[in-house]
Scaffold this motif. Structure first.
Motif, PDB file in Angstrom:
ATOM      1  N   ARG A 154      -1.851  -3.403   6.715  1.00 12.69           N
ATOM      2  CA  ARG A 154      -1.114  -4.375   5.918  1.00 12.69           C
ATOM      3  C   ARG A 154      -0.965  -5.684   6.664  1.00 12.69           C
ATOM      4  NH1 ARG A 154       3.881  -6.527   5.138  1.00 12.69           N
ATOM      5  NH2 ARG A 154       4.540  -6.774   2.998  1.00 12.69           N
ATOM      6  N   VAL A 155      -1.112  -6.751   5.933  1.00 13.68           N
ATOM      7  CA  VAL A 155      -0.723  -8.079   6.406  1.00 13.68           C
ATOM      8  C   VAL A 155       0.123  -8.698   5.322  1.00 13.68           C
ATOM      9  CG1 VAL A 155      -2.689  -8.474   7.951  1.00 13.68           C
ATOM     10  CG2 VAL A 155      -2.873  -9.120   5.558  1.00 13.68           C
ATOM     11  N   SER A 156       0.993  -9.617   5.699  1.00 14.21           N
ATOM     12  CA  SER A 156       1.924 -10.153   4.710  1.00 14.21           C
ATOM     13  C   SER A 156       1.579 -11.562   4.239  1.00 14.21           C
ATOM     14  CB  SER A 156       3.350 -10.133   5.270  1.00 14.21           C
ATOM     15  OG  SER A 156       3.410 -10.892   6.451  1.00 14.21           O
ATOM     16  N   THR A 157       0.584 -12.185   4.863  1.00 14.33           N
ATOM     17  CA  THR A 157       0.203 -13.523   4.403  1.00 14.33           C
ATOM     18  C   THR A 157      -1.308 -13.599   4.233  1.00 14.33           C
ATOM     19  OG1 THR A 157      -0.115 -14.474   6.605  1.00 14.33           O
ATOM     20  CG2 THR A 157       2.113 -14.582   5.694  1.00 14.33           C
ATOM     21  N   THR A 158      -1.747 -14.490   3.357  1.00 16.09           N
ATOM     22  CA  THR A 158      -3.186 -14.653   3.170  1.00 16.09           C
ATOM     23  C   THR A 158      -3.831 -15.238   4.418  1.00 16.09           C
ATOM     24  OG1 THR A 158      -2.769 -16.790   2.085  1.00 16.09           O
ATOM     25  CG2 THR A 158      -3.093 -14.876   0.666  1.00 16.09           C
TER      26      THR A 158
ATOM     27  N   ASP B  31      -7.479 -13.697   6.691  1.00 13.20           N
ATOM     28  CA  ASP B  31      -8.665 -14.399   7.157  1.00 13.20           C
ATOM     29  C   ASP B  31      -8.930 -14.188   8.644  1.00 13.20           C
ATOM     30  OD1 ASP B  31      -9.089 -15.373   4.600  1.00 13.20           O
ATOM     31  OD2 ASP B  31      -7.927 -17.190   4.970  1.00 13.20           O
ATOM     32  N   GLY B  32      -7.943 -13.716   9.369  1.00  9.56           N
ATOM     33  CA  GLY B  32      -8.121 -13.487  10.804  1.00  9.56           C
ATOM     34  C   GLY B  32      -8.663 -12.095  11.063  1.00  9.56           C
ATOM     35  N   TYR B  33      -8.245 -11.516  12.148  1.00 13.19           N
ATOM     36  CA  TYR B  33      -8.749 -10.222  12.590  1.00 13.19           C
ATOM     37  C   TYR B  33      -7.783  -9.087  12.280  1.00 13.19           C
ATOM     38  CZ  TYR B  33      -5.337 -10.718  16.269  1.00 13.19           C
ATOM     39  OH  TYR B  33      -4.163 -10.866  16.945  1.00 13.19           O
ATOM     40  N   SER B  34      -6.648  -9.400  11.739  1.00 11.10           N
ATOM     41  CA  SER B  34      -5.554  -8.443  11.656  1.00 11.10           C
ATOM     42  C   SER B  34      -5.903  -7.109  10.994  1.00 11.10           C
ATOM     43  CB  SER B  34      -4.375  -9.080  10.922  1.00 11.10           C
ATOM     44  OG  SER B  34      -3.208  -8.896  11.646  1.00 11.10           O
ATOM     45  N   LEU B  35      -6.450  -7.127   9.793  1.00  9.76           N
ATOM     46  CA  LEU B  35      -6.763  -5.877   9.098  1.00  9.76           C
ATOM     47  C   LEU B  35      -7.826  -5.071   9.833  1.00  9.76           C
ATOM     48  CD1 LEU B  35      -6.725  -7.053   5.384  1.00  9.76           C
ATOM     49  CD2 LEU B  35      -5.102  -5.524   6.488  1.00  9.76           C
ATOM     50  N   ASP B  36      -8.866  -5.746  10.284  1.00  6.82           N
ATOM     51  CA  ASP B  36      -9.921  -5.053  11.018  1.00  6.82           C
ATOM     52  C   ASP B  36      -9.400  -4.450  12.316  1.00  6.82           C
ATOM     53  OD1 ASP B  36     -11.826  -5.587   9.088  1.00  6.82           O
ATOM     54  OD2 ASP B  36     -12.513  -7.421  10.064  1.00  6.82           O
ATOM     55  N   ALA B  37      -8.555  -5.191  13.016  1.00  6.49           N
ATOM     56  CA  ALA B  37      -7.999  -4.704  14.281  1.00  6.49           C
ATOM     57  C   ALA B  37      -7.106  -3.483  14.032  1.00  6.49           C
ATOM     58  CB  ALA B  37      -7.211  -5.803  14.983  1.00  6.49           C
ATOM     59  N   GLN B  38      -6.287  -3.537  12.997  1.00 12.61           N
ATOM     60  CA  GLN B  38      -5.435  -2.398  12.659  1.00 12.61           C
ATOM     61  C   GLN B  38      -6.279  -1.182  12.307  1.00 12.61           C
ATOM     62  OE1 GLN B  38      -2.307  -3.190   9.724  1.00 12.61           O
ATOM     63  NE2 GLN B  38      -2.480  -5.361  10.254  1.00 12.61           N
ATOM     64  N   ARG B  39      -7.292  -1.390  11.477  1.00 10.44           N
ATOM     65  CA  ARG B  39      -8.167  -0.292  11.045  1.00 10.44           C
ATOM     66  C   ARG B  39      -8.842   0.379  12.247  1.00 10.44           C
ATOM     67  NH1 ARG B  39     -10.749  -3.121   7.731  1.00 10.44           N
ATOM     68  NH2 ARG B  39      -9.428  -2.691   5.945  1.00 10.44           N
TER      69      ARG B  39
ATOM     70  N   GLU C 182      -8.274   5.425   2.962  1.00  7.19           N
ATOM     71  CA  GLU C 182      -7.822   4.197   3.614  1.00  7.19           C
ATOM     72  C   GLU C 182      -7.175   3.316   2.556  1.00  7.19           C
ATOM     73  OE1 GLU C 182     -10.653   2.118   6.037  1.00  7.19           O
ATOM     74  OE2 GLU C 182     -11.656   3.976   6.617  1.00  7.19           O
ATOM     75  N   TYR C 183      -5.994   2.812   2.879  1.00  5.78           N
ATOM     76  CA  TYR C 183      -5.273   1.928   1.978  1.00  5.78           C
ATOM     77  C   TYR C 183      -5.014   0.612   2.708  1.00  5.78           C
ATOM     78  CZ  TYR C 183      -4.439   6.311  -0.419  1.00  5.78           C
ATOM     79  OH  TYR C 183      -4.613   7.521  -1.044  1.00  5.78           O
ATOM     80  N   SER C 184      -4.993  -0.479   1.946  1.00  4.79           N
ATOM     81  CA  SER C 184      -4.789  -1.778   2.565  1.00  4.79           C
ATOM     82  C   SER C 184      -4.051  -2.709   1.613  1.00  4.79           C
ATOM     83  CB  SER C 184      -6.152  -2.376   2.929  1.00  4.79           C
ATOM     84  OG  SER C 184      -5.989  -3.576   3.611  1.00  4.79           O
ATOM     85  N   ASP C 185      -3.016  -3.379   2.112  1.00  6.43           N
ATOM     86  CA  ASP C 185      -2.328  -4.448   1.385  1.00  6.43           C
ATOM     87  C   ASP C 185      -2.734  -5.748   2.053  1.00  6.43           C
ATOM     88  OD1 ASP C 185      -1.017  -2.837  -0.395  1.00  6.43           O
ATOM     89  OD2 ASP C 185       0.857  -2.786   0.724  1.00  6.43           O
ATOM     90  N   GLU C 186      -3.499  -6.520   1.341  1.00  4.01           N
ATOM     91  CA  GLU C 186      -4.055  -7.746   1.914  1.00  4.01           C
ATOM     92  C   GLU C 186      -3.292  -8.974   1.428  1.00  4.01           C
ATOM     93  OE1 GLU C 186      -8.144  -7.524   0.799  1.00  4.01           O
ATOM     94  OE2 GLU C 186      -8.466  -5.717   1.956  1.00  4.01           O
ATOM     95  N   GLY C 187      -2.397  -9.442   2.255  1.00  3.44           N
ATOM     96  CA  GLY C 187      -1.691 -10.680   1.961  1.00  3.44           C
ATOM     97  C   GLY C 187      -0.600 -10.555   0.926  1.00  3.44           C
ATOM     98  N   LYS C 188       0.003  -9.385   0.798  1.00  3.92           N
ATOM     99  CA  LYS C 188       1.092  -9.193  -0.134  1.00  3.92           C
ATOM    100  C   LYS C 188       2.394  -9.189   0.649  1.00  3.92           C
ATOM    101  CE  LYS C 188      -1.868  -6.518  -3.095  1.00  3.92           C
ATOM    102  NZ  LYS C 188      -2.260  -5.200  -3.538  1.00  3.92           N
ATOM    103  N   SER C 189       3.261 -10.086   0.318  1.00  3.08           N
ATOM    104  CA  SER C 189       4.511 -10.214   1.059  1.00  3.08           C
ATOM    105  C   SER C 189       5.669  -9.616   0.290  1.00  3.08           C
ATOM    106  CB  SER C 189       4.791 -11.694   1.347  1.00  3.08           C
ATOM    107  OG  SER C 189       6.047 -11.830   1.959  1.00  3.08           O
ATOM    108  N   GLY C 190       6.590  -9.015   0.989  1.00  2.08           N
ATOM    109  CA  GLY C 190       7.814  -8.513   0.379  1.00  2.08           C
ATOM    110  C   GLY C 190       8.882  -9.590   0.328  1.00  2.08           C
TER     111      GLY C 190
END
Length: 58
Positions: free
Chosen positions: A13-17, A21-29, A46-54
């Motif tokens: 998960r990342v909270s901003t778009t 665009d960076g490495y965050s999701l790939d690094a987490q995975r 595998e589940y992913s929230d890409e740029g969805k903020s609470g």
């Protein structure tokens, strides 16, 4: 039975778009995959929230 793998799911998960665009999701995975392998786990989903903020309800 020691060689039987535990099934698991991974969630990234990342909270901003901007983070998408960076490495965050790939690094987490990659870290989660290494951890699962180390723990003798089999990743089945595998589940992913890409740029969805609470932060916002919009």
């Amino acid at each position: 039975m020691k060689n039987k793998k535990i099934k698991c799911d991974i969630y990234t998960r990342v909270s901003t778009t901007m983070q998408v665009d960076g490495y965050s999701l790939d690094a987490q995975r990659e870290k989660l995959k290494r951890y699962a392998e180390f723990q003798n786990m089999e990743i089945v989903n595998e589940y992913s929230d890409e740029g969805k903020s609470g932060k916002s309800v919009e």
